[in-house]
Design a protein around this motif. Structure first.
Motif, PDB file in Angstrom:
ATOM      1  N   MET A  96      62.990  72.224  42.411  1.00  0.00           N
ATOM      2  CA  MET A  96      64.394  72.016  42.052  1.00  0.00           C
ATOM      3  C   MET A  96      64.585  72.331  40.565  1.00  0.00           C
ATOM      4  SD  MET A  96      66.603  68.675  43.170  1.00  0.00           S
ATOM      5  CE  MET A  96      66.455  67.706  41.678  1.00  0.00           C
ATOM      6  N   THR A  97      65.550  73.213  40.245  1.00  0.00           N
ATOM      7  CA  THR A  97      65.787  73.488  38.821  1.00  0.00           C
ATOM      8  C   THR A  97      66.500  72.297  38.203  1.00  0.00           C
ATOM      9  OG1 THR A  97      67.845  74.569  39.390  1.00  0.00           O
ATOM     10  CG2 THR A  97      65.923  76.001  39.068  1.00  0.00           C
ATOM     11  N   GLN A  98      66.150  72.036  36.949  1.00  0.00           N
ATOM     12  CA  GLN A  98      66.776  70.852  36.352  1.00  0.00           C
ATOM     13  C   GLN A  98      68.162  71.172  35.810  1.00  0.00           C
ATOM     14  OE1 GLN A  98      64.579  69.061  33.216  1.00  0.00           O
ATOM     15  NE2 GLN A  98      64.532  70.856  31.928  1.00  0.00           N
ATOM     16  N   ALA A  99      69.069  70.206  35.990  1.00  0.00           N
ATOM     17  CA  ALA A  99      70.451  70.376  35.525  1.00  0.00           C
ATOM     18  C   ALA A  99      70.487  70.283  34.003  1.00  0.00           C
ATOM     19  CB  ALA A  99      71.324  69.298  36.124  1.00  0.00           C
ATOM     20  N   LEU A 100      71.262  71.182  33.385  1.00  0.00           N
ATOM     21  CA  LEU A 100      71.412  71.159  31.924  1.00  0.00           C
ATOM     22  C   LEU A 100      72.835  70.744  31.555  1.00  0.00           C
ATOM     23  CD1 LEU A 100      69.599  74.526  31.038  1.00  0.00           C
ATOM     24  CD2 LEU A 100      68.628  72.212  31.151  1.00  0.00           C
ATOM     25  N   ILE A 101      72.980  70.194  30.369  1.00  0.00           N
ATOM     26  CA  ILE A 101      74.325  69.843  29.877  1.00  0.00           C
ATOM     27  C   ILE A 101      75.002  71.134  29.441  1.00  0.00           C
ATOM     28  CG2 ILE A 101      75.624  68.604  28.097  1.00  0.00           C
ATOM     29  CD1 ILE A 101      73.253  66.553  28.052  1.00  0.00           C
ATOM     30  N   GLU A 102      76.162  71.405  30.008  1.00  0.00           N
ATOM     31  CA  GLU A 102      76.894  72.635  29.661  1.00  0.00           C
ATOM     32  C   GLU A 102      77.963  72.396  28.606  1.00  0.00           C
ATOM     33  OE1 GLU A 102      76.459  75.530  33.517  1.00  0.00           O
ATOM     34  OE2 GLU A 102      78.352  74.482  33.234  1.00  0.00           O
ATOM     35  N   SER A 103      78.690  71.292  28.751  1.00  0.00           N
ATOM     36  CA  SER A 103      79.758  71.045  27.758  1.00  0.00           C
ATOM     37  C   SER A 103      80.077  69.565  27.673  1.00  0.00           C
ATOM     38  CB  SER A 103      81.023  71.825  28.139  1.00  0.00           C
ATOM     39  OG  SER A 103      81.601  71.246  29.291  1.00  0.00           O
ATOM     40  N   LEU A 104      80.647  69.213  26.542  1.00  0.00           N
ATOM     41  CA  LEU A 104      81.080  67.829  26.297  1.00  0.00           C
ATOM     42  C   LEU A 104      82.446  67.925  25.638  1.00  0.00           C
ATOM     43  CD1 LEU A 104      80.079  64.773  26.098  1.00  0.00           C
ATOM     44  CD2 LEU A 104      79.543  65.311  23.727  1.00  0.00           C
ATOM     45  N   THR A 105      83.453  67.270  26.224  1.00  0.00           N
ATOM     46  CA  THR A 105      84.797  67.334  25.625  1.00  0.00           C
ATOM     47  C   THR A 105      85.363  65.928  25.473  1.00  0.00           C
ATOM     48  OG1 THR A 105      85.851  67.548  27.778  1.00  0.00           O
ATOM     49  CG2 THR A 105      85.319  69.606  26.641  1.00  0.00           C
ATOM     50  N   ALA A 106      86.307  65.811  24.552  1.00  0.00           N
ATOM     51  CA  ALA A 106      86.969  64.514  24.311  1.00  0.00           C
ATOM     52  C   ALA A 106      88.478  64.736  24.349  1.00  0.00           C
ATOM     53  CB  ALA A 106      86.547  63.966  22.957  1.00  0.00           C
ATOM     54  N   THR A 107      89.185  63.894  25.108  1.00  0.00           N
ATOM     55  CA  THR A 107      90.639  64.000  25.227  1.00  0.00           C
ATOM     56  C   THR A 107      91.258  62.677  24.784  1.00  0.00           C
ATOM     57  OG1 THR A 107      90.316  65.397  27.161  1.00  0.00           O
ATOM     58  CG2 THR A 107      92.521  64.471  26.870  1.00  0.00           C
ATOM     59  N   ILE A 108      92.192  62.754  23.860  1.00  0.00           N
ATOM     60  CA  ILE A 108      92.877  61.530  23.411  1.00  0.00           C
ATOM     61  C   ILE A 108      94.067  61.269  24.332  1.00  0.00           C
ATOM     62  CG2 ILE A 108      94.162  60.464  21.515  1.00  0.00           C
ATOM     63  CD1 ILE A 108      92.454  62.022  19.557  1.00  0.00           C
ATOM     64  N   VAL A 109      94.157  60.031  24.815  1.00  0.00           N
ATOM     65  CA  VAL A 109      95.201  59.658  25.786  1.00  0.00           C
ATOM     66  C   VAL A 109      95.930  58.425  25.252  1.00  0.00           C
ATOM     67  CG1 VAL A 109      95.560  58.846  28.151  1.00  0.00           C
ATOM     68  CG2 VAL A 109      93.761  60.500  27.687  1.00  0.00           C
ATOM     69  N   ASP A 110      97.253  58.471  25.222  1.00  0.00           N
ATOM     70  CA  ASP A 110      98.033  57.316  24.756  1.00  0.00           C
ATOM     71  C   ASP A 110      98.736  56.679  25.948  1.00  0.00           C
ATOM     72  OD1 ASP A 110      97.636  57.577  21.868  1.00  0.00           O
ATOM     73  OD2 ASP A 110      98.692  59.480  22.112  1.00  0.00           O
TER      74      ASP A 110
END
Ligand code: MUC
Ligand code: MG
Length: 373
Positions: free
Chosen positions: A1-15
């Motif tokens: 099984m190939t190991q999963a890699l982190i592709e992206s990290l995002t942050a969204t501000i919500v009010d």
């Protein structure tokens, strides 16, 4: 099984609007601002987390805007390409390359855990060693700023069997006014409820010595952060003299803070907050320090929405003793939701989902609607 890699990290501000103004000593919330973290992995799995504080920079040293900026500019590039399943390696790298920033790290650690839980088909509580309860007792904060309104709100909560523990936010008004307010509420509720106060560091030691005697003598069960986190010697003296137990909240900005507070004997209760320790795993390190020293535990909140609340709950539910319960009511303070199925509260308790990950899914439409443009 190939190991999963982190592709992206995002942050969204919500009010999101609150059900009423929520008055704390340092800030009155008319709305709460959440930072929603999304961690996408190469196996198609997305983990979600939340990094939320109170009142911009009024409470801690990270704001929603600084959290987002630091995630975009620093944390996302640090994580990209790392194995998504190795949470130890990812968090060690962040700790090595970034000082502090525990609020941001907490949302990231939560998202890593959510992704791994979804990957393995396990709830986050099971990744953390396994739950020892199914639900958590939840306090409510009375903070309308008006004694009669607070009493009416407490009566409603008791009647609906939603809360029977009430925390009163005091400290900004004159001491005599605050003491009258608290004692009036306690007198009305009597033994039907546990009444506690949170001063958010607003008293000096001379005020606190008097107030902690009066409150303790009049049935107030717990006094949270009466004086400044910087006055460590004062906290130790107060802990010896107060008639009600003293709980450390702002004094704990890291696991290391928890250790030195315990070593000094500065509090007999710790408020556990994932945001201030750096995540659900990090907060359990603080809990272990407390347990080793005979310090009692309370599951605290930064008034997070559903994601941060359940990330906290999955950690707290693994603890054998939460003597003082929790205050994981954040979602109930908001009029709007950004998840498809909000957490369930019943019979004074929060039910912690047994489904994979945190047990939540984002409602994309509502998230887009409330996201800050
Ligand atoms: C704090 O200081 O504990 C927790 C409950 C609430 O109303 O405010 C927070 C922050
Ligand atoms: Mg507090």
């Amino acid at each position: 099984m190939t190991q999963a890699l982190i592709e992206s990290l995002t942050a969204t501000i919500v009010d999101l609007p609150t059900i009423r103004p929520h008055q704390l000593a340092m800030h009155t919330l008319q709305r709460q601002t959440l930072v929603i973290i999304r961690l996408r992995c190469s196996d198609g799995i997305e983990g979600i987390g939340e990094s939320t504080t109170i009142g911009g920079l009024a409470y801690g040293n990270e704001s929603p805007e600084s959290i987002k900026q630091n995630i975009d500019s620093h944390f996302a590039p640090m994580l990209r390409g790392l194995p998504a399943s190795n949470i130890n390696a990812a968090m060690h790298k962040l700790d090595l390359l970034a000082k502090g920033n525990n609020f941001a790290k907490s949302g990231i650690e939560s998202a890593l855990l959510d992704a791994q839980g979804k990957r393995l088909g396990l709830p986050v509580s099971e990744l953390l060693g396994g739950r020892v309860h199914d639900s958590l007792e939840v306090a409510w904060t009375l903070a309308s700023g008006n004694t009669a309104r607070d009493i009416a709100e407490a009566e409603q909560m008791l009647e609906a069997r939603r809360h029977r523990i009430f925390k009163l936010k005091i400290g900004a008004k004159p001491l005599a006014h605050d003491l009258r307010h608290v004692l009036a509420i306690k007198q009305e509720l009597g033994d039907r409820a546990s009444v506690r106060v949170d001063v958010n560091q607003y008293w000096d030691e001379s005020q606190a010595i008097h107030a902690c005697q009066v409150l303790g003598a009049n049935g107030i069960d717990l006094i949270e952060q009466p004086i400044a986190r910087t006055n460590r010697a004062g906290q130790v003296r107060l802990n010896l003299r107060s008639l009600a137990p003293i709980m450390a909240d702002e004094s704990i900005e890291s696991v290391e803070d928890a250790f030195s507070l315990a070593a000094d004997g500065a509090a007999s209760v710790f408020a556990l907050k994932i945001a201030k320790n750096g995540g659900p795993r990090a907060v359990l390190r603080t809990a272990q320090i407390a347990e080793a020293c005979g310090i009692a535990l309370y599951g605290g909140t930064m008034l997070e929405g559903s994601i941060g609340t359940l990330a906290s709950a999955h950690a707290f539910i693994t603890l054998k003793h939460l003597t003082w319960g929790t205050e994981l009511f954040g979602p109930l303070l908001l009029t709007e939701e950004i998840v498809t199925e909000p957490p369930v509260y019943r019979d004074f308790q929060l039910l912690v989902p047994n489904t994979p990950g945190l047990g939540l899914s984002l409602d994309e439409e509502r998230l887009a609607h409330f996201a800050r443009k």
